[in-house]
Design a protein around this motif. Structure first.
Motif, PDB file in Angstrom:
ATOM      1  N   PRO A  69       0.811  -1.219   0.000  1.00  0.00           N
ATOM      2  CA  PRO A  69       0.000   0.000   0.000  1.00  0.00           C
ATOM      3  C   PRO A  69       0.845   1.271   0.000  1.00  0.00           C
ATOM      4  O   PRO A  69       0.322   2.363  -0.175  1.00  0.00           O
ATOM      5  N   LEU A  70       2.163   1.103   0.193  1.00  0.00           N
ATOM      6  CA  LEU A  70       3.037   2.279   0.286  1.00  0.00           C
ATOM      7  C   LEU A  70       4.054   2.354  -0.860  1.00  0.00           C
ATOM      8  O   LEU A  70       4.999   3.123  -0.776  1.00  0.00           O
ATOM      9  N   LYS A  71       3.876   1.554  -1.930  1.00  0.00           N
ATOM     10  CA  LYS A  71       4.941   1.522  -2.949  1.00  0.00           C
ATOM     11  C   LYS A  71       5.121   2.851  -3.686  1.00  0.00           C
ATOM     12  O   LYS A  71       6.167   3.107  -4.271  1.00  0.00           O
ATOM     13  N   ASP A  72       4.100   3.720  -3.616  1.00  0.00           N
ATOM     14  CA  ASP A  72       4.249   5.041  -4.233  1.00  0.00           C
ATOM     15  C   ASP A  72       5.214   5.922  -3.435  1.00  0.00           C
ATOM     16  O   ASP A  72       5.567   7.015  -3.880  1.00  0.00           O
ATOM     17  N   LEU A  73       5.618   5.441  -2.258  1.00  0.00           N
ATOM     18  CA  LEU A  73       6.521   6.215  -1.398  1.00  0.00           C
ATOM     19  C   LEU A  73       7.975   5.770  -1.548  1.00  0.00           C
ATOM     20  O   LEU A  73       8.779   5.970  -0.638  1.00  0.00           O
ATOM     21  N   MET A  74       8.321   5.143  -2.671  1.00  0.00           N
ATOM     22  CA  MET A  74       9.687   4.621  -2.820  1.00  0.00           C
ATOM     23  C   MET A  74      10.711   5.713  -2.547  1.00  0.00           C
ATOM     24  O   MET A  74      10.550   6.868  -2.949  1.00  0.00           O
ATOM     25  N   GLY A  75      11.753   5.314  -1.815  1.00  0.00           N
ATOM     26  CA  GLY A  75      12.798   6.262  -1.439  1.00  0.00           C
ATOM     27  C   GLY A  75      12.633   6.805  -0.034  1.00  0.00           C
ATOM     28  O   GLY A  75      13.578   7.351   0.542  1.00  0.00           O
ATOM     29  N   VAL A  76      11.435   6.649   0.539  1.00  0.00           N
ATOM     30  CA  VAL A  76      11.209   7.108   1.913  1.00  0.00           C
ATOM     31  C   VAL A  76      11.831   6.108   2.884  1.00  0.00           C
ATOM     32  O   VAL A  76      11.703   4.893   2.698  1.00  0.00           O
ATOM     33  N   SER A  77      12.520   6.599   3.899  1.00  0.00           N
ATOM     34  CA  SER A  77      13.146   5.700   4.866  1.00  0.00           C
ATOM     35  C   SER A  77      12.941   6.222   6.281  1.00  0.00           C
ATOM     36  O   SER A  77      12.680   7.414   6.484  1.00  0.00           O
ATOM     37  N   VAL A  78      13.054   5.315   7.236  1.00  0.00           N
ATOM     38  CA  VAL A  78      13.030   5.699   8.655  1.00  0.00           C
ATOM     39  C   VAL A  78      14.276   5.108   9.309  1.00  0.00           C
ATOM     40  O   VAL A  78      14.737   4.028   8.917  1.00  0.00           O
ATOM     41  N   PRO A  79      14.867   5.811  10.285  1.00  0.00           N
ATOM     42  CA  PRO A  79      16.097   5.318  10.901  1.00  0.00           C
ATOM     43  C   PRO A  79      15.904   4.083  11.771  1.00  0.00           C
ATOM     44  O   PRO A  79      16.835   3.314  11.965  1.00  0.00           O
ATOM     45  N   ARG A  80      14.658   3.877  12.277  1.00  0.00           N
ATOM     46  CA  ARG A  80      14.410   2.700  13.112  1.00  0.00           C
ATOM     47  C   ARG A  80      12.990   2.213  12.929  1.00  0.00           C
ATOM     48  O   ARG A  80      12.039   2.979  13.105  1.00  0.00           O
ATOM     49  N   ALA A  81      12.870   0.959  12.564  1.00  0.00           N
ATOM     50  CA  ALA A  81      11.566   0.302  12.497  1.00  0.00           C
ATOM     51  C   ALA A  81      11.782  -1.131  12.943  1.00  0.00           C
ATOM     52  O   ALA A  81      12.901  -1.663  12.856  1.00  0.00           O
ATOM     53  N   LEU A  82      10.730  -1.742  13.436  1.00  0.00           N
ATOM     54  CA  LEU A  82      10.799  -3.149  13.835  1.00  0.00           C
ATOM     55  C   LEU A  82       9.993  -3.957  12.828  1.00  0.00           C
ATOM     56  O   LEU A  82       8.796  -3.702  12.639  1.00  0.00           O
ATOM     57  N   VAL A  83      10.658  -4.902  12.173  1.00  0.00           N
ATOM     58  CA  VAL A  83       9.975  -5.776  11.208  1.00  0.00           C
ATOM     59  C   VAL A  83       9.920  -7.169  11.810  1.00  0.00           C
ATOM     60  O   VAL A  83      10.953  -7.742  12.154  1.00  0.00           O
ATOM     61  N   ARG A  84       8.726  -7.705  11.968  1.00  0.00           N
ATOM     62  CA  ARG A  84       8.620  -9.063  12.476  1.00  0.00           C
ATOM     63  C   ARG A  84       7.727  -9.891  11.561  1.00  0.00           C
ATOM     64  O   ARG A  84       6.943  -9.344  10.779  1.00  0.00           O
ATOM     65  N   ILE A  85       7.869 -11.199  11.670  1.00  0.00           N
ATOM     66  CA  ILE A  85       7.129 -12.111  10.812  1.00  0.00           C
ATOM     67  C   ILE A  85       5.937 -12.665  11.585  1.00  0.00           C
ATOM     68  O   ILE A  85       6.096 -13.199  12.686  1.00  0.00           O
ATOM     69  N   ALA A  86       4.767 -12.512  11.009  1.00  0.00           N
ATOM     70  CA  ALA A  86       3.542 -12.957  11.675  1.00  0.00           C
ATOM     71  C   ALA A  86       3.623 -14.440  12.010  1.00  0.00           C
ATOM     72  O   ALA A  86       4.004 -15.265  11.163  1.00  0.00           O
ATOM     73  N   GLY A  87       3.290 -14.775  13.257  1.00  0.00           N
ATOM     74  CA  GLY A  87       3.276 -16.173  13.680  1.00  0.00           C
ATOM     75  C   GLY A  87       4.636 -16.745  14.001  1.00  0.00           C
ATOM     76  O   GLY A  87       4.770 -17.943  14.266  1.00  0.00           O
TER      77      GLY A  87
ATOM     78  N   LYS B 291       8.838 -15.964  15.824  1.00  0.00           N
ATOM     79  CA  LYS B 291       9.630 -15.125  16.725  1.00  0.00           C
ATOM     80  C   LYS B 291      10.612 -14.257  15.953  1.00  0.00           C
ATOM     81  O   LYS B 291      11.297 -13.426  16.521  1.00  0.00           O
ATOM     82  N   LEU B 292      10.699 -14.483  14.653  1.00  0.00           N
ATOM     83  CA  LEU B 292      11.650 -13.738  13.819  1.00  0.00           C
ATOM     84  C   LEU B 292      11.305 -12.249  13.795  1.00  0.00           C
ATOM     85  O   LEU B 292      10.190 -11.862  13.443  1.00  0.00           O
ATOM     86  N   ALA B 293      12.289 -11.426  14.154  1.00  0.00           N
ATOM     87  CA  ALA B 293      12.095  -9.973  14.136  1.00  0.00           C
ATOM     88  C   ALA B 293      13.451  -9.292  14.091  1.00  0.00           C
ATOM     89  O   ALA B 293      14.444  -9.839  14.573  1.00  0.00           O
ATOM     90  N   TYR B 294      13.492  -8.096  13.501  1.00  0.00           N
ATOM     91  CA  TYR B 294      14.736  -7.321  13.510  1.00  0.00           C
ATOM     92  C   TYR B 294      14.397  -5.837  13.456  1.00  0.00           C
ATOM     93  O   TYR B 294      13.448  -5.419  12.797  1.00  0.00           O
ATOM     94  N   GLU B 295      15.204  -5.064  14.162  1.00  0.00           N
ATOM     95  CA  GLU B 295      14.992  -3.621  14.270  1.00  0.00           C
ATOM     96  C   GLU B 295      16.151  -2.886  13.630  1.00  0.00           C
ATOM     97  O   GLU B 295      17.306  -3.246  13.819  1.00  0.00           O
ATOM     98  N   GLY B 296      15.842  -1.849  12.858  1.00  0.00           N
ATOM     99  CA  GLY B 296      16.904  -1.063  12.229  1.00  0.00           C
ATOM    100  C   GLY B 296      16.336  -0.158  11.162  1.00  0.00           C
ATOM    101  O   GLY B 296      15.112  -0.032  11.010  1.00  0.00           O
TER     102      GLY B 296
END
Length: 410
Positions: free
Chosen positions: A201-219, A221-226
């Motif tokens: 839903p955000l692909k029109d925002l290509m190039g936008v970045s944030v210095p810290r986000a947490l990405v985890r996988i539903a279901g 324990k896999l997760a990483y922040e950066g």
């Protein structure tokens, strides 16, 4: 009788140089199947070569390896990041650390590293042959065991010791010639890749970045922040790349189809976020929700998240319905994205898998099955996350192998 190093990459060069320097009487021959030496060194880090990482505690350093952490911890005590920095500095190539911990040559070009390694190899007497692949290795036991290497051109040569530094292979067939010597292979699968999200839903925002986000996988324990980057195909940046390394086998088993949840504000809880939104609403009731970004988020990202929360562009904070506030909280803390496929990160190719580590003496890098046979670099079932860790594993394992080969040939 000579020592043969197979593979003209980082591990191969380091192993050959270390061996020849430690034992000047040794005849060290390095074979590279392509016409180009140190190809991966040239392209890594955007052509700057991310040599190592600014972390000099072996125990901490080893924690950046999804595979091989335990075995490398002791190895880094012998030759770790500090030794790498010293090694290049002593040869006129000082390194510098950047804010994220990556270390590059001060010159900011990988050619400096390439030239240093090639000059060192020449100085210590390593013979180099390019466009010379090895088709097979035969071990001939006896009082003075040796190896016969069949070369791609049809010729063969003898070697007293052999160091294999052929890198990772995308398919297990790439290791068949080593399996014939009795070694087991951990199935190779890709590591360090970006997530493809065709319906993002955000692909029109290509190039936008944030210095810290947490990405985890539903279901999971896999997760990483950066740092996280929105691309035209999905999501990239260190948070995704490092998560792809830790979950390499899981993602392969899932055929790279899964749901990732993005938390754009990992320091916040739902309660703290709800309270802050309420306070902002009370303080600025007349402000338009979509055009006044909060929490330091980029304007385009904030607007995109308010659209996902179905907040009309002209709606003011005083008029924001509770259900839309709840949707905004979800978009900020748990934005679901459907990942379908992956993309290799730039020209860098890293595999998870390779020679089973239990069959290698990780203090010397010598095979426990075939005396005189050594392994270094990505041909082993060792891989690190992005940030200079894969090169450090190459320098370390190459150094240990080279040092031990030199002592055995004295």
């Amino acid at each position: 009788m000579q020592i043969v190093v197979i593979g003209g990459g980082a591990a191969g060069f380091f192993g050959a140089i270390t061996c020849a320097e430690a034992n000047p009487a040794a005849r060290v021959l390095l074979l590279e199947k392509t016409s180009k030496l140190l190809a991966k060194v040239r392209v890594s880090g955007g052509g700057r070569c991310n040599v190592t990482h600014n972390c000099f505690a072996p125990t901490v350093f080893s924690q950046h390896y999804p595979r091989g952490a335990k075995q490398l911890k002791e190895a880094f005590k012998i030759f770790g990041a500090q030794e790498t920095v010293n090694w290049f500095a002593q040869r006129g190539v000082p390194l510098k650390a950047e804010a994220d911990g990556r270390m590059f040559p001060v010159t900011n070009t990988s050619e400096t590293i390439v030239n240093c390694l090639i000059q060192e190899a020449s100085r210590v007497g390593v013979e180099i042959r390019t466009s010379t692949g090895v088709e097979s290795i035969e071990h001939v036991p006896g009082e003075e065991p040796y190896f016969i290497l069949q070369l791609s051109g049809g010729s063969s040569l003898k070697a007293q010791q052999v160091l294999v530094c052929t890198g990772g292979s995308p398919k297990s067939q790439g290791y068949t010639w080593l399996q014939k010597l009795g070694h087991s292979i951990q199935e190779p699968v890709p590591s360090l890749f970006t997530f493809n999200v065709p319906s993002s839903p955000l692909k029109d925002l290509m190039g936008v970045s944030v210095p810290r986000a947490l990405v985890r996988i539903a279901g999971q324990k896999l997760a990483y922040e950066g740092p996280l980057l929105i691309t035209h195909w999905g999501y990239s940046g260190p948070a995704v790349l490092k998560l792809s390394a830790w979950g390499a086998r899981h993602f392969f088993e899932q055929k790279y189809t899964f749901t990732a949840l993005i938390n754009w504000l990992p320091d916040e809880t739902e309660e703290s976020l709800r309270e802050q939104l309420l306070q902002y609403r009370q303080a600025h009731p007349k402000k338009t929700v979509s055009s006044n970004p909060l929490f330091g988020l980029p304007q385009r990202l904030w607007r995109g998240l308010t659209q996902l929360a179905e907040i009309q562009e002209e709606v003011k904070w005083a008029d924001l319905p509770g259900k839309n506030t709840n949707k905004l909280l979800e978009a900020l803390l748990r934005l679901p994205v459907e990942v379908i496929g992956k993309t290799t990160f730039k020209e860098e190719f890293v595999t998870c898998g390779g020679i089973e580590l239990g069959q290698v003496n990780m203090k010397t890098m010598e095979s426990r099955l075939v005396p005189g046979l050594y392994f270094a670099g990505e041909v082993l079932d060792v891989d690190g996350i992005t940030g200079g860790f894969n090169f450090q594993a190459a320098w370390t394992t190459g150094y240990l192998a080279g040092r031990h080969m030199a002592s055995k040939s004295m």
